[in-house]
Design an enzyme around this catalytic site. Sequence first.
Site, PDB file in Angstrom:
ATOM      1  N   THR A 186       3.330  -4.823  13.558  1.00 47.10           N
ATOM      2  CA  THR A 186       2.920  -5.301  12.237  1.00 47.10           C
ATOM      3  C   THR A 186       4.135  -5.241  11.309  1.00 47.10           C
ATOM      4  O   THR A 186       5.059  -4.463  11.528  1.00 47.10           O
ATOM      5  CB  THR A 186       1.805  -4.441  11.626  1.00 47.10           C
ATOM      6  OG1 THR A 186       2.285  -3.113  11.517  1.00 47.10           O
ATOM      7  CG2 THR A 186       0.556  -4.451  12.472  1.00 47.10           C
ATOM      8  N   GLU A 331      -3.653  -6.742  14.321  1.00 47.23           N
ATOM      9  CA  GLU A 331      -4.508  -5.838  15.112  1.00 47.23           C
ATOM     10  C   GLU A 331      -5.742  -6.546  15.668  1.00 47.23           C
ATOM     11  O   GLU A 331      -6.523  -5.961  16.395  1.00 47.23           O
ATOM     12  CB  GLU A 331      -4.965  -4.659  14.242  1.00 47.23           C
ATOM     13  CG  GLU A 331      -3.858  -3.658  13.926  1.00 47.23           C
ATOM     14  CD  GLU A 331      -3.098  -3.997  12.651  1.00 47.23           C
ATOM     15  OE1 GLU A 331      -3.110  -5.179  12.243  1.00 47.23           O
ATOM     16  OE2 GLU A 331      -2.487  -3.077  12.059  1.00 47.23           O
ATOM     17  N   LYS A 442      -6.964  -1.533 -10.633  1.00 49.28           N
ATOM     18  CA  LYS A 442      -8.051  -0.679 -11.129  1.00 49.28           C
ATOM     19  C   LYS A 442      -7.912  -0.558 -12.642  1.00 49.28           C
ATOM     20  O   LYS A 442      -7.006   0.097 -13.127  1.00 49.28           O
ATOM     21  CB  LYS A 442      -8.001   0.691 -10.464  1.00 49.28           C
ATOM     22  CG  LYS A 442      -8.383   0.609  -9.002  1.00 49.28           C
ATOM     23  CD  LYS A 442      -7.579   1.545  -8.143  1.00 49.28           C
ATOM     24  CE  LYS A 442      -7.688   1.107  -6.696  1.00 49.28           C
ATOM     25  NZ  LYS A 442      -6.409   1.027  -6.011  1.00 49.28           N
ATOM     26  N   TRP A 447     -12.678  -2.909 -10.811  1.00 55.56           N
ATOM     27  CA  TRP A 447     -11.631  -3.506  -9.992  1.00 55.56           C
ATOM     28  C   TRP A 447     -11.402  -4.956 -10.385  1.00 55.56           C
ATOM     29  O   TRP A 447     -12.357  -5.703 -10.631  1.00 55.56           O
ATOM     30  CB  TRP A 447     -12.032  -3.461  -8.506  1.00 55.56           C
ATOM     31  CG  TRP A 447     -11.890  -2.097  -7.903  1.00 55.56           C
ATOM     32  CD1 TRP A 447     -11.637  -0.936  -8.574  1.00 55.56           C
ATOM     33  CD2 TRP A 447     -11.998  -1.762  -6.527  1.00 55.56           C
ATOM     34  NE1 TRP A 447     -11.575   0.107  -7.694  1.00 55.56           N
ATOM     35  CE2 TRP A 447     -11.798  -0.371  -6.426  1.00 55.56           C
ATOM     36  CE3 TRP A 447     -12.236  -2.499  -5.364  1.00 55.56           C
ATOM     37  CZ2 TRP A 447     -11.834   0.298  -5.210  1.00 55.56           C
ATOM     38  CZ3 TRP A 447     -12.276  -1.838  -4.156  1.00 55.56           C
ATOM     39  CH2 TRP A 447     -12.074  -0.451  -4.079  1.00 55.56           C
TER      40      TRP A 447
HETATM   41  P1  ADP Z   1       0.687  -7.403   7.975  1.00 58.47           P
HETATM   42  O1  ADP Z   1      -0.566  -6.582   7.802  1.00 58.47           O
HETATM   43  O2  ADP Z   1       1.758  -6.642   8.621  1.00 58.47           O
HETATM   44  O3  ADP Z   1       1.086  -8.194   6.754  1.00 58.47           O
HETATM   45  P2  ADP Z   1      -0.885  -9.293   9.363  1.00 58.47           P
HETATM   46  O4  ADP Z   1      -0.408 -10.655   9.624  1.00 58.47           O
HETATM   47  O5  ADP Z   1      -1.594  -8.595  10.412  1.00 58.47           O
HETATM   48  O6  ADP Z   1       0.369  -8.507   9.024  1.00 58.47           O
HETATM   49  O7  ADP Z   1      -1.706  -9.309   8.014  1.00 58.47           O
HETATM   50  C1  ADP Z   1      -3.077  -9.125   7.967  1.00 58.47           C
HETATM   51  C2  ADP Z   1      -3.533  -9.110   6.546  1.00 58.47           C
HETATM   52  O8  ADP Z   1      -3.222 -10.336   5.889  1.00 58.47           O
HETATM   53  C3  ADP Z   1      -5.026  -8.969   6.383  1.00 58.47           C
HETATM   54  O9  ADP Z   1      -5.433  -7.639   6.494  1.00 58.47           O
HETATM   55  C4  ADP Z   1      -5.241  -9.537   4.998  1.00 58.47           C
HETATM   56  O10 ADP Z   1      -4.962  -8.591   3.991  1.00 58.47           O
HETATM   57  C5  ADP Z   1      -4.218 -10.618   4.907  1.00 58.47           C
HETATM   58  N1  ADP Z   1      -4.838 -11.917   5.192  1.00 58.47           N
HETATM   59  C6  ADP Z   1      -4.831 -12.613   6.339  1.00 58.47           C
HETATM   60  N2  ADP Z   1      -5.473 -13.779   6.200  1.00 58.47           N
HETATM   61  C7  ADP Z   1      -5.926 -13.829   4.921  1.00 58.47           C
HETATM   62  C8  ADP Z   1      -6.685 -14.770   4.156  1.00 58.47           C
HETATM   63  N3  ADP Z   1      -7.085 -15.913   4.653  1.00 58.47           N
HETATM   64  N4  ADP Z   1      -6.967 -14.444   2.879  1.00 58.47           N
HETATM   65  C9  ADP Z   1      -6.552 -13.286   2.335  1.00 58.47           C
HETATM   66  N5  ADP Z   1      -5.835 -12.375   2.992  1.00 58.47           N
HETATM   67  C10 ADP Z   1      -5.529 -12.628   4.274  1.00 58.47           C
END
Ligand code: ADP
Length: 545
Positions: A186, A331, A442, A447
Site C-alpha cells: 500500500t 487490501e 470534526k 463531522w
Molecule cells: P492507499 O490506501 O495506499 O492510498 P489504495 O489504493 O488501497 O491505496 O486506496 C484505498 C482507499 O482509496 C480507500 O480506502 C478509499 O479511502 C479511497 N478510495 C478508493 N476508491 C474511492 C472512491 N471511489 N471514492 C472515494 N474514495 C475512494
Amino acid sequence: MLGLMQSQPLLISSLIEFAERHHGDGEIVSRRVEGDIHRYTYRDLAARSRQLANALDKQGLAFSDRVATLAWNGYRHMEMYFGVSGSGRVLHTINPRLHPEQIAWIINHAEDQVLCFDMSFLPLVQAVHAKCPTVKKWVALCDAEKLPADTGVPGLASYEAWIAPQSAEYAWPQFDENTASSMCYTSGTTGNPKAALYSHRSTTLHAYAAALPDVMCLSARDAVLPVVPMFHVNAWGIPYSAALTGCKVVFPGPAMDGKSIYELIEAEKVTYAAGVPTVWQMMLGHMKPAGLKFSTLKRTVIGGSACPPAMITAFQDDFGVEVLHAWGMTEMSPLGTLCTLKNKQLDLSKDEQMKIRQKQGRAIFGVDMKIVDGNGDELPWDGKSYGDLLVRGPWILDTYYKGESPLIQDAQGRGWFPTGDVATIDSNGFMQITDRSKDVIKSGGEWISSIDIENIAMAHPAVAMAACIGMPHPKWDERPIVAVTLKPGAEVTREELLQFFEGKTAKWQIPDDVVFVEAIPLGATGKMLKTRLREQLKDYRLPGL
Ligand code: ADP
C-alpha cells in the site's frame, strides 16, 4: 456427502491457457517506452510467458520466490503477470513513484530475487541496487541493443536476450489454489508500507467478478485501456479479466498525459477505459478546449478516490460516456463496490439518477460490507447514518505479509477488515464514502465530509482541482478550508468561490477560507496527498485567529 464434480484448482495459468486457446488472435497493443506502438496476440503472450517461466527455472528460482517489476503498463509486464505467477512464483509489482529509500525498503522486505524494470527506471535502479542484496538478477525490459554498455548495475541483462534462448514449451505446474500469486504494497501514507499477498484463488475469483455486467462488464467485444497502472493493485485486475474474456487490451506505456491517452483511445477504437479521477481530469482538460469527441469510448470506470460529480456529468453529457464509479483498496484486490443503477431506478429523473451515480455503489457478490459505530454495533442502511466501513470476502486481506491481521471479529467469530473509510449505506445497498477516517473534519462535535466540500468546489467552472482539509480552531476544534488550483486562464476570487457554496451545503459546513495554490500534491498513485498539503500549510492561520 461431497459433490461429484471435477476438482480443479483456480490457477492464474488457466487464464492464459484459456485466452490462447479461445482468443488466440485477440490483440494486445502497447505504446512502448521506446515511443513506438507494439502489437501482438494472446497466442504470442502465452508463448512468451512460457519462455519467461523457463528462464525463471534456469535462474534457479524456487516455488514462491518473489520476482519484482518496476514497469509501466505494457505487454512485457503482462507476460510477467502470467509467467511469474503461473510458474508458482510471486509477482511483486513495485510503484516506481515511491521514494527510492522506500523502494529499497520494500524490495528488502519482500526479499525479491529478480527485478525487471523499464528503461525509464534505470536511474532508480542505479540508485537502489547496492542496497538490495536479495536481488540476484536485474533485467531491463528491452531489446539487447537498447541496453547501454556501462550501467553500473551488476550482471544487468536485457529481457529479450534473457528469454530468447528459452523454449516456448512449458507445462504449467498444478498446485494448491491458495498459493501466493502476487503482492502489492500500500502507498504507505502513514508508517512503512504494508503488503497484501494475493493468492491464485483470490485473483481468479476477482477476475470472474470484475468481468460481471454490473461490475466492469468486460467482454470479447471490448477494447480495454487500463490507464490505472499495473503497479497499482494489478491495474484493478484488468489483465486477468482480459485473459478471461478475451477482450482486446491497449496499454498506454509511460505516456499518461491527456493528449497521448486520447489519441490512443481513438487510434485503437477503445470502448472501455479505467483510471483515477486525476488522469481523466487531464484528458478532459485536453479535449474540451479543442472540441474533441470520442468515436468509440462507451464506458469508463473511475475509482481510487471520489469521482467529482462534475466529471460524471461531463463524461455523460458532453461525451456520451458512462461513468462507473468504483471503490476498492489494495487490501481488497481491489474491487469492493461499483455504481450501476438497479432496474427500478431506470425511470427516475436524471437528477435523481445523478444522486445515485455519485455514490461508490453496490457490493459485488463476494464482498460483504457493513457500517459500525464506535462500539462496533452495526448501523442502519438508511443513507444517513455514517460509520466505519468493514468488509469481508474471499479476495479481501486476512493478514499483512510478515505482519499482523487487522481483522475485527464479530459475535459469530467472523473476521471483518476495517477499511479506514467512513461511509453511509442506503436502503438499496448503495454505499457512499463520506471520507477517509483520517480526513473527516470534526467541527463542533459534528463531522464535515471533505469529499462533499471538494465536489462543490470542483463544480465551479474556474476550478481545476480542490482539496479540503481541517485547520485547528480554538472553539470548533477544526474548521474546513479548501485549497484550489484554477484552470488555465480562469479567474475566481476567494469571495466568489465561498459565495458559490451558499445553498449547496449547510452554512456551518461552508469552508472558512479558500487558499489558491499552484498545485495540489499528488501521491504515488495519483491521489491527493493531504498529509503533504497539511505540511505545506503548516504556517497557515484561519481568518480572524
Ligand atoms: P492507499 O490506501 O495506499 O492510498 P489504495 O489504493 O488501497 O491505496 O486506496 C484505498 C482507499 O482509496 C480507500 O480506502 C478509499 O479511502 C479511497 N478510495 C478508493 N476508491 C474511492 C472512491 N471511489 N471514492 C472515494 N474514495 C475512494
